[in-house]
Design a protein around this motif. Sequence first.
Motif, PDB file in Angstrom:
ATOM      1  N   SER A  83      36.510  48.641  34.406  1.00 30.75           N
ATOM      2  CA  SER A  83      35.158  48.104  34.249  1.00 30.75           C
ATOM      3  C   SER A  83      35.111  46.618  34.583  1.00 30.75           C
ATOM      4  N   ARG A  84      33.931  46.180  34.988  1.00 25.09           N
ATOM      5  CA  ARG A  84      33.734  44.755  35.293  1.00 25.09           C
ATOM      6  C   ARG A  84      33.984  43.907  34.051  1.00 25.09           C
ATOM      7  N   VAL A  89      36.785  39.283  31.788  1.00 25.24           N
ATOM      8  CA  VAL A  89      37.557  38.621  30.719  1.00 25.24           C
ATOM      9  C   VAL A  89      38.934  38.206  31.262  1.00 25.24           C
ATOM     10  N   ALA A  90      39.542  39.097  32.045  1.00 27.28           N
ATOM     11  CA  ALA A  90      40.863  38.798  32.625  1.00 27.28           C
ATOM     12  C   ALA A  90      40.772  37.581  33.556  1.00 27.28           C
ATOM     13  N   LYS A  91      39.723  37.531  34.371  1.00 28.42           N
ATOM     14  CA  LYS A  91      39.558  36.406  35.304  1.00 28.42           C
ATOM     15  C   LYS A  91      39.378  35.089  34.543  1.00 28.42           C
ATOM     16  N   LYS A 132      41.281  45.368  25.283  1.00 29.90           N
ATOM     17  CA  LYS A 132      41.695  43.983  25.022  1.00 29.90           C
ATOM     18  C   LYS A 132      43.073  43.723  25.662  1.00 29.90           C
ATOM     19  N   PHE A 133      43.968  44.677  25.441  1.00 34.02           N
ATOM     20  CA  PHE A 133      45.330  44.596  25.987  1.00 34.02           C
ATOM     21  C   PHE A 133      45.283  44.473  27.516  1.00 34.02           C
ATOM     22  N   LEU A 134      44.434  45.313  28.132  1.00 34.36           N
ATOM     23  CA  LEU A 134      44.342  45.308  29.597  1.00 34.36           C
ATOM     24  C   LEU A 134      43.866  43.962  30.145  1.00 34.36           C
ATOM     25  N   ARG A 137      46.751  41.617  29.902  1.00 34.81           N
ATOM     26  CA  ARG A 137      47.886  41.934  30.775  1.00 34.81           C
ATOM     27  C   ARG A 137      47.546  41.756  32.262  1.00 34.81           C
ATOM     28  N   ILE A 138      46.292  42.069  32.633  1.00 32.49           N
ATOM     29  CA  ILE A 138      45.885  41.869  34.037  1.00 32.49           C
ATOM     30  C   ILE A 138      45.839  40.362  34.329  1.00 32.49           C
ATOM     31  N   ALA A 139      45.305  39.585  33.374  1.00 35.52           N
ATOM     32  CA  ALA A 139      45.316  38.120  33.530  1.00 35.52           C
ATOM     33  C   ALA A 139      46.751  37.618  33.641  1.00 35.52           C
ATOM     34  N   ASP A 140      47.637  38.162  32.814  1.00 40.89           N
ATOM     35  CA  ASP A 140      49.040  37.721  32.827  1.00 40.89           C
ATOM     36  C   ASP A 140      49.691  37.947  34.199  1.00 40.89           C
ATOM     37  N   ALA A 141      49.291  39.015  34.892  1.00 37.46           N
ATOM     38  CA  ALA A 141      49.865  39.275  36.227  1.00 37.46           C
ATOM     39  C   ALA A 141      49.563  38.095  37.154  1.00 37.46           C
ATOM     40  N   VAL A 142      48.338  37.564  37.080  1.00 39.19           N
ATOM     41  CA  VAL A 142      47.959  36.402  37.903  1.00 39.19           C
ATOM     42  C   VAL A 142      48.726  35.164  37.443  1.00 39.19           C
TER      43      VAL A 142
END
Length: 475
Positions: A83-84, A89-91, A132-134, A137-142
């Motif tokens: 979802s966007r 949130v990750a961005k 929340k975890f996603l 974790r997606i932010a952490d990849a960046v």
Amino acid sequence: MYLSGALLLCGAVLHGQQAPSGKAFRAGAATSIISPKIGTSNNGNMQDVTIKSIHDETMARSIVLDDGDTRLAIVVSDLCMVSREILDVAKRRASEITKIPAANMLMSATHTHSAGTACGVFQSEPDSEYVKFLSERIADAVIRANHNLAPARIGWGVGNEPSQVFNRRWKMKPGTPIINPFGKEDQVKMNPGIGNPNLLEPSGPTDPELPILSIQTPAGQPIALLANYSLHYVGGVGAGEVSADYYGMFAERMKQMLSAEGQDPAFVAIMSNGTSGNINNVNFGGKLTAPAKPYEKMRAVANVVAAEAFKVYQNIKYQDWVSLSSVQKEITLGVRKPAADEVTRAKDIIAKAKKPVMTSMEEIYAKETMAMKDYPDQVKLILQAFRIGDLAITAIPCEVFVEIGLDIKKRSPFKPTFSISLANGYNGYLPTPEHHKLGGYETWRAKSSYLEVDASAKITESLFELLGKLKTVNP
Ligand SMILES: [Zn+2]
């Protein structure tokens, strides 16, 4: 400098760019595990599946590129769709820590159907802790890829692998009725069955191209590889098992073929989803074969696609520096809402259904009709285009029909251009207006298909506007 004075004197045609003085090209790559907790939801099916085990870890795979002025991040996550809200949130988190603007981040899902639920579709809803975890974790990849930034060179090529892509929407022989869950007749059938005697012809083309973007250290050690192939997914996992599907197996295979195992920092290969809304791996016009064991078919597909990628990889010419730029636009599109008589029909079907799980196609789509009744009349979507030297990437938050991707490739001012679908959010299937007329699964109104009939024309027009802007930045 790669573009030596000697080359210039020889009058060679140069496709590389001169680095402005003092500017160096850098890149970093990293992965971040995003496997869901046992007992939570797996989407990708019309009924929810409870996760029983992890066959192979699902990951967010990231590349960060830096030309000295501009930094771009690409993250492809092993999810069916995302979802966007999760990605926004990750961005934000990744941007706060890395200072890369959110508009310079392209975040997509592979479309593996055996991952954690990251978007409510059919009868699956995401687990709030996993959401929340996603995002983290997606932010952490960046953040991790950004942390690994080091001097790099970049190059690309385009392979061709027609053997693994088939158009899954078929026209049937005259007189073959195709009744949809809304009680109406369609002109095409998705997944009509191998060897079905009523098959006439596929309703559209495939895109066999396999663009490969390769990033190495200046000495030629692999840092990362980004591929793009227009194949929906492969599937064929053990019951309740999580797997990154052929996308993950491709990444592993590339690491082996490039002898990049055990590197520090680790080499990262990524397979992104092209425009595969109507493309799968089943040759309906072929012969029935013995059913494959779990994971057998996806591994075979990964091996074939990786072999072609390796062929391309060996001929890539590298540039020591290219310019980077990105543009993004938010557009508003209409939603196909159900009419009053359709809502009445849906209510009747649900009243007679055994609850809570809807089992027949009629019941499942009646429930979707009720959900769409309460949808907003319009939705906002992010469209994005990245420029990497003479290469362009467009990003669309949909399951994009192959005709749309082929059109973008053909008319783009950048060669090569490819599209990453399921990016920066999820707004369902994107058929062309012609395919809406034919009907079929991908056009059936649901949380997985609701944009207005002309959405693809509006999206394509906006993307060309973005590509035009990128062209004027540095023609
Ligand atoms: Zn799909």
